[in-house]
Design a protein around this motif. Structure first.
Motif, short mmCIF file in Angstrom:
data_model
loop_
_atom_site.label_atom_id
_atom_site.label_comp_id
_atom_site.label_asym_id
_atom_site.label_seq_id
_atom_site.Cartn_x
_atom_site.Cartn_y
_atom_site.Cartn_z
N PHE A 4 -0.28 12.96 2.39
CA PHE A 4 -0.42 11.53 2.63
C PHE A 4 0.95 10.86 2.76
N ASN A 34 -4.30 5.25 -7.94
CA ASN A 34 -3.70 4.04 -7.35
C ASN A 34 -2.19 4.20 -7.24
N PHE A 53 1.71 5.14 0.37
CA PHE A 53 1.63 4.08 1.38
C PHE A 53 2.17 2.77 0.81
N PRO A 54 3.51 2.67 0.70
CA PRO A 54 4.06 1.43 0.11
C PRO A 54 3.83 0.21 0.99
N GLU A 55 3.54 0.42 2.25
CA GLU A 55 3.24 -0.71 3.12
C GLU A 55 2.14 -0.33 4.10
N GLU A 56 1.55 -1.35 4.76
CA GLU A 56 0.49 -1.09 5.74
C GLU A 56 1.02 -0.22 6.86
N THR A 57 0.35 0.87 7.14
CA THR A 57 0.77 1.76 8.21
C THR A 57 -0.46 2.45 8.79
N SER A 58 -0.36 2.81 10.05
CA SER A 58 -1.48 3.55 10.62
C SER A 58 -1.22 5.05 10.56
N PHE A 59 0.02 5.43 10.16
CA PHE A 59 0.34 6.86 10.05
C PHE A 59 -0.23 7.44 8.78
N LEU A 60 -0.92 8.56 8.91
CA LEU A 60 -1.52 9.19 7.73
C LEU A 60 -0.50 10.02 6.99
N LEU A 101 -1.49 6.42 -4.28
CA LEU A 101 -1.63 5.72 -2.99
C LEU A 101 -0.49 4.73 -2.78
N ASN A 102 -0.08 4.07 -3.88
CA ASN A 102 1.04 3.12 -3.76
C ASN A 102 2.33 3.84 -3.38
N ILE A 156 -6.22 11.99 -4.93
CA ILE A 156 -7.04 11.73 -3.74
C ILE A 156 -6.54 12.65 -2.63
#
Lengths: 370, 471
Positions: free
Chosen positions: A139, A245, A252-259, A248-249, A178
């Motif tokens: 991720f 959580n 993905f520290p910011e909104e991104t479409s890259f998985l 995931l934080n 996750i």
């Protein structure tokens, strides 16, 4: 009523703490293997009785059992004390038995108890025993270049030497990350850390129903017992959610479409392909079909997604594609593993009758149907 | 911005559904008085979803551009607003505010939903089937037009004007819900998260209302929320959004609620609500057809069961059908496709095509239902629930829900023990997701049983629910 609660709490305590394994084993002393580990120089150091392992990509920690008198195949527990793990690293214990490889993911907890079964009773058959720490880039694209994993000691032990409750609570409090399959199941079948919790509480709940029937108490007491049972599982669930959580934080520290990083690479590959297609006047229209040749794996599926503005499909077999696609206006993209087809097409005149190579460089081969 | 667009999308669907509900009420002259409560909001939302899907389904037959679709949707929104205003003018309406315990429970649901939203707020669409199929098809329509035909490989290779998708045969419902916000924003995925959470929270609040109407004490209502929001795989599908299974779960539960409501108070409004939920089932997943069929079958079975003559005939015919199917087999070519039923193979039109063979998946089933902690302890209640179906005397509508649930469980077991679906048990995929589709309905029935057990009431539901709905 008080008899019910007295018995109920007593049975709950027994259910959570009893060792249900009736097999008696001879007393086994734990084997401390901390000083038997071997690592490539500069990737492991020791300070204040704590080991610091530097992980760049991955780190292999060999466990050399030369000179160990005990038979480790008798042991069923691998223990790491004061483990400080990262949420984006995976740690596993690996070994071979007669050249067959075995791998057990380590329970991610400060005091890590991982149940193991060497699958042999002959110590001479066990080889290549090692820990593998891998930076998990499943991720997110924001991974640190280097991770540091800390631990104080490593040992082989037996469940008979430990309090069942201590091992279980450690496992129930362990981190269950996750992953891509989390929409299909909460824990993977290789690491079902909550099995004993569910089993023990299920037994207790069935006993409370029996007690209710025997003692004929008010129904609300039984319902409160269910509430207690649920609170116990909910506590461990919420504890893990807290860790998930964090995972995931971090990922993905910011909104991104890259998985993940692979996804980012495929996005850039798609951009290059679009540019090459544009140079050859292949427009993103529904009439212009494009087939990516390759397996239906993550990379190719993501490439397909990024080429969505074209009428694009994915198929593994070039031969099958050439023989089934009757529609003339079709372009074939050959990348990575399927790249050899470009040479394949050149070699066989029957395919050259069907298609022509219109672009070929070190990363991409584009074939167009005739 | 994500929040605002997400909320606007929910309001739009509520508007569509409210207009539809009011229009039905005006047309049928069923009610001159409308009560705005949780039931109204939830039913309006799901009917809004249905109307949007049907509208976009219709537009798929026309060569429309994205701008035209946006304009039509805006026009329908405006028209809906007008209908709502006219409806309010012509009918007396009363807003039903929740009492103290209702406010507490709503707040609890809101807190849980916010917690889930924050948990998944930055998570992109990681669910494979979602970005390839559910959201994938929406992207294809955005790029190539809503009317573009989407086909699987075999049809795509011989077609000159269709797009390819590996699961082209999946229903379009969820993809169309993804498609709509993409008309106004590129980053539509995060807005959909709010839609999932609102739909789920609204469904849960309706379930709580019905459990309360049965006489559930406050602590049991709190326990219900706690169970719902700490059942691991249920919550995973709200954090890692993109799958259709949880929609089927919600709709199936609301089918049960709408059915009980209809038989409590036989109004045309309630009948329309029930039909709308039944119609939504196949719009989201192919399994929806199976649940729809089983629900209708349960209704018919219960209706004819009371007639001894018919019951005897039915049992006789069923026995002959089973003996014939297992020994000789059935093979028919119908306009809908092939129908083959025998002891080696089942083909039902385009919906089911599988070989029949026994696969022992008991260990996998135990892992799935218990050891993987997907469902915490909820499935411990299943034997008690099934036993309560046999033991207690229930009225017809309750019997229908019980027969439906029992048939669903039997179908699930048949699917994984006897068909090729056992491969999805072995890889721990659909075995859990099909369970998910039944879980909310199961939890409602379980808590209904617990409430009846606590209160020793068997008919109170009818009275209290009647009063609630009549008011």
């Amino acid at each position: 009523m008080s008899t019910y609660w007295l018995l109920s709490i007593l049975i709950l305590t027994l259910c959570l703490t009893l060792n249900f394994d009736s097999n008696k084993h001879p007393k086994l002393e734990p084997i401390d293997v901390t000083n038997l580990i071997k690592v490539q120089p500069k990737f492991l150091y020791r300070r204040n009785n704590t080991f610091y392992a530097l992980v760049v990509g991955q780190l292999r920690i060999d466990i050399k059992l030369d000179g160990v008198a005990q038979d480790i195949t008798q042991y069923n527990l691998f223990v790491v004390n004061d483990l400080a793990y990262k949420t984006d690293t995976k740690i596993s214990l690996n070994w071979k038995v007669n050249d067959k490889s075995f791998q057990v993911p380590l329970t991610l907890s400060t005091k890590s108890y991982t149940p193991i079964n060497f699958q042999t009773k002959n110590i001479n058959e066990v080889s290549d025993l090692h820990l593998m720490i891998i930076q998990d880039s499943t991720f997110g694209t924001d991974h640190s270049f280097q991770d540091e994993i800390k631990f104080k000691s490593i040992s082989f032990n037996h469940t008979d030497n430990q309090e069942t409750f201590a091992i279980d609570t450690n496992n129930w409090l362990a981190f269950n990350p996750i992953n891509f399959g989390s929409v299909n199941s909460y824990t993977t079948h290789t690491s079902m850390i909550y099995q004993s919790l569910i089993l023990r509480l299920s037994i207790w709940m069935m006993v409370t129903v029996l007690l209710f029937l025997i003692l004929k108490i008010s129904k609300k007491h039984l319902l409160f017992s269910f509430l207690i049972g649920w609170f116990i599982t909910a506590f461990f669930y919420l504890n893990n959610r807290f860790h998930q959580n964090l995972q995931l934080n971090n990922s993905f520290p910011e909104e991104t479409s890259f998985l993940n990083l692979t996804d980012k690479v495929m996005y850039h590959s798609a951009k290059k392909i679009k540019s090459a297609l544009s140079d050859m006047n292949i427009a993103p229209t529904i009439e212009q079909k494009i087939v990516i040749i390759g397996p239906s794996d993550f990379s190719n599926q993501r490439l397909l997604t990024y080429l969505n503005e074209y009428n694009v499909a994915l198929k593994i077999q070039m031969q099958e594609v050439l023989s089934t696609v009757k529609y003339q206006n079709t372009t074939y993209l050959l990348i990575n593993g399927s790249f050899f087809y470009c040479d394949y097409i050149r070699k066989y005149p029957e395919y050259m009758k069907l298609a022509e190579i219109i672009h070929s460089d070190s990363n991409l081969c584009i074939i167009k149907s005739k | 911005m994500t929040l605002i667009i997400g909320i606007l999308y929910i309001i739009y669907l509520l508007l569509l559904g409210s207009a539809m509900r009011l229009a039905v009420s005006i047309y049928t002259k069923d009610k001159a008085h409308i009560k705005i409560n949780m039931d109204f909001i939830t039913h309006a939302f799901f009917q809004g979803v249905m109307l949007l899907i049907l509208l976009l389904n219709f537009l798929q037959y026309l060569p429309v551009t994205a701008i035209t679709v946006t304009t039509i949707l805006a026009a329908v929104g405006t028209l809906s607003l007008l209908v709502v205003l006219i409806g309010i003018k012509h009918m007396t309406s009363q807003v039903s505010y929740p009492d103290k315990s209702g406010v507490t429970l709503t707040l609890l649901v809101l807190i849980c939903s916010t917690w889930i939203y924050i948990s998944g707020i930055k998570l992109p669409n990681i669910a494979w089937d979602s970005w390839t199929v559910w959201e994938g098809k929406a992207n294809q329509w955005i790029n190539h037009g809503l009317s573009s035909q989407i086909e699987s490989w075999n049809h795509w290779v011989i077609s000159s004007d269709s797009l390819y998708n590996q699961s082209a045969n999946y229903p379009d419902g969820l993809s169309l819900l993804f498609f709509t916000p993409k008309l106004v924003t590129n980053a539509a995925f995060y807005k959909i998260h709010l839609l999932y959470l609102f739909a789920f929270a609204a469904s849960i609040l309706v379930l709580i209302k019905h459990i309360k109407a049965l006489g559930a004490p406050f602590f049991l209502q709190v326990l219900f929320i706690l169970v719902i929001y700490t059942t691991p795989l249920l919550i995973n599908h709200l954090i890692i959004i993109g799958y259709a299974d949880i929609w089927i779960g919600m709709i199936l539960t609301l089918v049960v609620i709408a059915y009980l409501d209809y038989y409590s108070l036989k109004t045309k409004d309630n009948l329309f609500t029930l039909i709308a939920y039944l119609a939504l089932l196949p719009m989201f997943k192919l399994e929806g057809w199976v649940w729809l069929f089983l629900f209708i079958l349960s209704h018919i079975l219960v209706q004819i069961y009371s007639n001894i003559k018919v019951r005897t005939w039915l049992i006789g015919l069923l026995a002959i059908f089973l003996i014939w199917t297992l020994s000789v087999g059935i093979s028919l070519n119908t306009p809908m496709g092939e129908l083959i039923l025998n002891n080696k193979q089942v083909i039902v039109f385009g919906l089911i095509d599988t070989k029949i063979a026994f696969n022992n998946v008991t260990d996998l089933l135990m892992s799935s239902l218990f050891w993987q902690n997907n469902w915490s302890l909820i499935w411990l209640g299943l034997p008690f629930l099934l036993a309560s179906f046999i033991k207690n005397k229930h009225n017809k509508p309750n019997r229908v829900t019980q027969v439906f649930f029992s048939l669903s469980i039997l179908s699930f077991l048949f699917l994984f023990y006897f068909t090729e679906a056992s491969q999805w048990a072995e890889d721990f995929t659909a075995i859990n997701r099909i369970v998910l589709q039944l879980t909310p309905a199961y939890l409602f029935l379980l808590f209904k049983m617990l409430t009846e057990f606590q209160n020793d009431i068997k008919v109170r539901h009818q009275h209290s629910l009647k009063e609630e709905l009549a008011s």
